[in-house]
Design a protein around this motif. Structure first.
Motif, PDB file in Angstrom:
ATOM      1  N   SER A  60       0.815  -1.012   0.077  1.00 37.29           N
ATOM      2  CA  SER A  60      -0.032  -0.012   0.154  1.00 37.29           C
ATOM      3  C   SER A  60       0.701   1.230  -0.055  1.00 37.29           C
ATOM      4  N   TYR A  61       0.198   2.202  -0.408  1.00 32.78           N
ATOM      5  CA  TYR A  61       0.999   3.555  -0.413  1.00 32.78           C
ATOM      6  C   TYR A  61       0.117   4.445   0.421  1.00 32.78           C
ATOM      7  N   PRO A  62       0.594   5.135   1.303  1.00 35.61           N
ATOM      8  CA  PRO A  62      -0.367   5.938   2.201  1.00 35.61           C
ATOM      9  C   PRO A  62      -1.506   6.707   1.778  1.00 35.61           C
ATOM     10  N   THR A  63      -1.340   7.595   0.652  1.00 32.54           N
ATOM     11  CA  THR A  63      -2.303   8.181   0.509  1.00 32.54           C
ATOM     12  C   THR A  63      -3.352   7.747  -0.656  1.00 32.54           C
ATOM     13  N   GLY A  84      10.666   8.999   9.566  1.00 29.31           N
ATOM     14  CA  GLY A  84       9.938   9.417  10.318  1.00 29.31           C
ATOM     15  C   GLY A  84      10.066  11.048  10.231  1.00 29.31           C
ATOM     16  N   SER A  85      11.021  11.344   9.425  1.00 26.75           N
ATOM     17  CA  SER A  85      11.422  12.897   9.128  1.00 26.75           C
ATOM     18  C   SER A  85      10.873  13.521   7.974  1.00 26.75           C
ATOM     19  N   ASP A  86      10.168  14.618   8.295  1.00 27.90           N
ATOM     20  CA  ASP A  86       9.231  15.410   7.218  1.00 27.90           C
ATOM     21  C   ASP A  86      10.281  15.571   6.060  1.00 27.90           C
ATOM     22  N   ARG A  87      11.489  16.309   6.558  1.00 33.49           N
ATOM     23  CA  ARG A  87      12.558  16.889   5.538  1.00 33.49           C
ATOM     24  C   ARG A  87      13.099  15.597   4.572  1.00 33.49           C
ATOM     25  N   ILE A  88      13.265  14.464   5.168  1.00 39.31           N
ATOM     26  CA  ILE A  88      13.342  13.248   4.444  1.00 39.31           C
ATOM     27  C   ILE A  88      12.654  12.803   3.444  1.00 39.31           C
ATOM     28  N   LEU A  89      11.464  12.833   4.126  1.00 36.83           N
ATOM     29  CA  LEU A  89      10.266  12.514   3.154  1.00 36.83           C
ATOM     30  C   LEU A  89      10.119  13.255   2.115  1.00 36.83           C
ATOM     31  N   ARG A  90      10.257  14.513   2.009  1.00 31.13           N
ATOM     32  CA  ARG A  90      10.419  15.516   1.058  1.00 31.13           C
ATOM     33  C   ARG A  90      11.392  15.305  -0.064  1.00 31.13           C
ATOM     34  N   LEU A  91      12.555  15.018   0.373  1.00 35.15           N
ATOM     35  CA  LEU A  91      13.753  14.412  -0.440  1.00 35.15           C
ATOM     36  C   LEU A  91      13.428  13.141  -1.066  1.00 35.15           C
ATOM     37  N   ALA A 125       3.385  13.828   4.752  1.00 31.11           N
ATOM     38  CA  ALA A 125       4.020  14.276   5.767  1.00 31.11           C
ATOM     39  C   ALA A 125       3.844  13.375   7.122  1.00 31.11           C
ATOM     40  N   ARG A 126       4.659  13.541   8.024  1.00 29.81           N
ATOM     41  CA  ARG A 126       4.528  12.325   9.214  1.00 29.81           C
ATOM     42  C   ARG A 126       3.259  12.559   9.671  1.00 29.81           C
ATOM     43  N   ASP A 127       2.736  13.544   9.984  1.00 27.33           N
ATOM     44  CA  ASP A 127       1.417  13.791  10.679  1.00 27.33           C
ATOM     45  C   ASP A 127       0.498  13.032  10.021  1.00 27.33           C
ATOM     46  N   TYR A 128       0.590  13.082   8.659  1.00 35.24           N
ATOM     47  CA  TYR A 128      -0.531  12.332   7.850  1.00 35.24           C
ATOM     48  C   TYR A 128      -0.585  10.865   8.099  1.00 35.24           C
ATOM     49  N   TYR A 129       0.765  10.394   8.058  1.00 33.40           N
ATOM     50  CA  TYR A 129       1.031   8.816   8.233  1.00 33.40           C
ATOM     51  C   TYR A 129       0.279   8.508   9.689  1.00 33.40           C
ATOM     52  N   LEU A 130       0.942   9.349  10.772  1.00 38.02           N
ATOM     53  CA  LEU A 130       0.254   8.971  12.025  1.00 38.02           C
ATOM     54  C   LEU A 130      -1.214   8.967  12.173  1.00 38.02           C
ATOM     55  N   ASP A 172      17.022  13.530  12.115  1.00 38.84           N
ATOM     56  CA  ASP A 172      16.172  12.885  11.382  1.00 38.84           C
ATOM     57  C   ASP A 172      15.835  11.611  11.851  1.00 38.84           C
ATOM     58  N   HIS A 173      16.835  11.074  11.988  1.00 39.37           N
ATOM     59  CA  HIS A 173      16.976   9.543  12.623  1.00 39.37           C
ATOM     60  C   HIS A 173      15.984   9.495  13.735  1.00 39.37           C
ATOM     61  N   LEU A 174      16.462  10.338  14.697  1.00 34.82           N
ATOM     62  CA  LEU A 174      15.421  10.298  16.013  1.00 34.82           C
ATOM     63  C   LEU A 174      14.165  10.368  15.814  1.00 34.82           C
ATOM     64  N   GLN A 175      13.776  11.314  14.717  1.00 32.85           N
ATOM     65  CA  GLN A 175      12.400  11.327  14.501  1.00 32.85           C
ATOM     66  C   GLN A 175      11.782   9.970  13.874  1.00 32.85           C
ATOM     67  N   THR A 176      12.637   9.316  13.288  1.00 31.05           N
ATOM     68  CA  THR A 176      12.000   7.909  12.856  1.00 31.05           C
ATOM     69  C   THR A 176      11.840   6.990  13.964  1.00 31.05           C
ATOM     70  N   VAL A 177      12.893   7.196  14.880  1.00 38.57           N
ATOM     71  CA  VAL A 177      12.873   6.389  16.179  1.00 38.57           C
ATOM     72  C   VAL A 177      11.411   6.668  16.780  1.00 38.57           C
ATOM     73  N   ASP A 178      11.230   7.795  17.028  1.00 39.57           N
ATOM     74  CA  ASP A 178      10.057   8.388  17.417  1.00 39.57           C
ATOM     75  C   ASP A 178       8.804   7.906  16.872  1.00 39.57           C
ATOM     76  N   LEU A 179       8.594   7.947  15.707  1.00 33.66           N
ATOM     77  CA  LEU A 179       7.784   7.462  14.960  1.00 33.66           C
ATOM     78  C   LEU A 179       7.399   5.902  15.190  1.00 33.66           C
ATOM     79  N   VAL A 180       8.500   5.256  15.096  1.00 30.24           N
ATOM     80  CA  VAL A 180       8.394   3.785  15.274  1.00 30.24           C
ATOM     81  C   VAL A 180       7.855   3.413  16.784  1.00 30.24           C
ATOM     82  N   LYS A 181       8.161   4.494  17.707  1.00 29.46           N
ATOM     83  CA  LYS A 181       7.803   3.949  19.215  1.00 29.46           C
ATOM     84  C   LYS A 181       6.273   4.518  19.149  1.00 29.46           C
ATOM     85  N   ARG A 182       6.047   5.382  18.245  1.00 24.63           N
ATOM     86  CA  ARG A 182       4.275   5.857  18.384  1.00 24.63           C
ATOM     87  C   ARG A 182       3.549   4.726  17.762  1.00 24.63           C
TER      88      ARG A 182
END
Length: 436
Positions: free
Chosen positions: A231-234, A261-268, A274-279, A309-319
């Motif tokens: 699946s693709y999220p959107t 989990g980083s919006d900046r990396i997702l844009r690249l 965005a991260r919030d959309y996925y959550l 950026d990595h820590l934002q990914t870690v945070d998303l996985v935890k959430r």
């Protein structure tokens, strides 16, 4: 003439191998299950990561040695590697190359190679593959059913749109005809496949969708479970979520790659959310589908990825607390935007460090989630037998269950009580077979 396939990569490749095997068998070739004794070897290749590409190149080198020794007559390359490398594979020693959207022409291509021609066939003939196309299925109770080919997303790291082409949905009536044939064969589980499976039907008329296809497929009495990926999220709609929630045959499982989990990396990455959309999507699914299992993919060490950026990914996985997480270290893929414009500037040691952090985190999450299964009774469709003589299968949430039993057929539905948990498979005791 005996033909052996070695298949790399995703389930789409497995499905393509089944199609090519079926066509060749219909044309008088003998399909064999091992390299020993084969006259022709066809590598159905994957290039999603450099490691995958290196694997089939290494195998090609080994096969060339066998051919020089007179133990092999022809070597063919199929799959995404064919589209990416084409003529270069012939120059490397392959006898024929057939593209990922050319599988219907495998018999013609092989015949030309037998006649001494060096063949590179990359024409798009995918529309000629349908319900009447022969397939040599690898399972008696489960079937892969490709419903959409290609991808239109063009994530900057991904080579798939260049090797698999643009999205093309199969007509729903043709898919249902294939399912009808599968039911006659005794199949009870199907998995709908697509690089972006949720995009199914967008290019068709009459408001066709994956949700409507699942509803139609569930009307076949002998079909017990229906899976779909990836699946693709959107593209996940409320309609699809409702069908999964309310249709008892729809597996309660979504595989939704997030990648970062980083919006900046997702844009690249050109991931169009965005991260919030996925959550919020995960929350929407969990609020509607009781006990749903959600799994994902993450790329570690994308160009310019910082520790933050990595820590934002870690945070998303935890959430999110994924039931399963596929992790891959970034590797540049020839022809992609990322390989052309982004420097691969995260060191190998840093990538491995971040990967290991996520692996350890996911192990802890798996233990926590699996502990809720202890003592529960679950319905399992049996898939196989381990080397230790134990049976294994999956429940409707895609959990692998291992248990002891006797005189059980593959594809049989049984009830198992979970008695032991790990970070991976669950272990249980057979309670009863269906109908007993």
């Amino acid at each position: 003439m005996k033909v052996f396939f070695k298949t790399y990569g995703c389930q789409m490749n497995v499905s393509d191998t089944e199609i090519m095997s079926g066509i060749l068998q219909q044309n008088g070739y003998e399909l064999v299950s091992s390299l020993e004794g084969a006259d022709v070897v066809i590598l159905n290749t994957c290039v999603v990561r450099q490691k995958s590409q290196d694997k089939y190149h290494s195998t090609l080198g080994q096969l060339l040695k066998l051919k020089r020794q007179g133990k092999l007559k022809l070597i063919g390359i199929a799959g995404c590697g064919s589209n990416l490398e084409g003529q270069r594979l012939i120059e490397s020693g392959a006898d024929f190359v057939i593209g990922s959207r050319s599988v219907s022409e495998i018999a013609n291509v092989l015949k030309r190679a037998i006649d001494g021609e060096k063949v590179v066939y990359l024409e798009d003939t995918i529309c000629s593959v349908g319900s009447s196309t022969p397939r040599l299925r690898t399972s008696g109770h489960h079937a892969w059913v490709t419903i959409i080919h290609g991808c239109n997303r063009f994530c900057t790291y991904c080579v798939v749109p260049y090797t698999r082409g643009r999205e093309k949905s199969r007509p729903m009536d043709d898919v249902l005809s294939e399912i009808a044939r599968l039911v006659e064969m005794g199949v009870k589980e199907i998995t709908f496949l697509g690089q972006n499976v949720d995009a199914y039907g967008k290019d068709l008329k009459n408001n066709i969708s994956l949700a409507k296809l699942i509803e139609k497929a569930s009307q076949f009495q002998n079909i017990e479970r229906i899976w779909f990926l990836t699946s693709y999220p959107t593209d996940i709609t409320d309609e699809l979520i409702e069908v999964v929630a309310n249709n008892p045959k729809a597996a309660k499982s979504f595989h939704i790659p997030v990648q970062s989990g980083s919006d900046r990396i997702l844009r690249l990455m050109n991931r169009r959310y965005a991260r919030d959309y996925y959550l919020s999507l995960v929350e929407r699914i969990r609020s509607r589908v009781e006990g749903v299992s959600i799994s994902s993919d993450i790329i570690v060490g994308f160009p310019t990825e910082t520790e933050e950026d990595h820590l934002q990914t870690v945070d998303l996985v935890k959430r999110v607390k994924f039931e399963r997480l596929n992790l891959a270290i970034y590797s540049p893929r020839e022809g992609t935007v990322a390989s052309k414009y982004f420097k691969d500037d995260v060191s190998r040691s840093e990538k491995i460090k971040r990967l290991n952090e996520l692996l350890e985190l996911q192990k802890e999450i798996n233990k926590e989630l699996n502990s809720k299964y202890l003592g529960a009774s679950v319905e399992v469709i049996v898939e196989g037998i381990t080397k230790d003589g134990l049976y294994y299968g999956r429940d409707i949430r895609n959990k692998i269950i291992v248990f002891r039993g006797s005189q059980i057929s593959l594809g049989e539905t049984v009830q198992v009580k979970i008695s032991k948990i790990t970070a991976g498979p669950l272990y249980g005791e057979l309670q009863k077979k269906r109908g007993l």
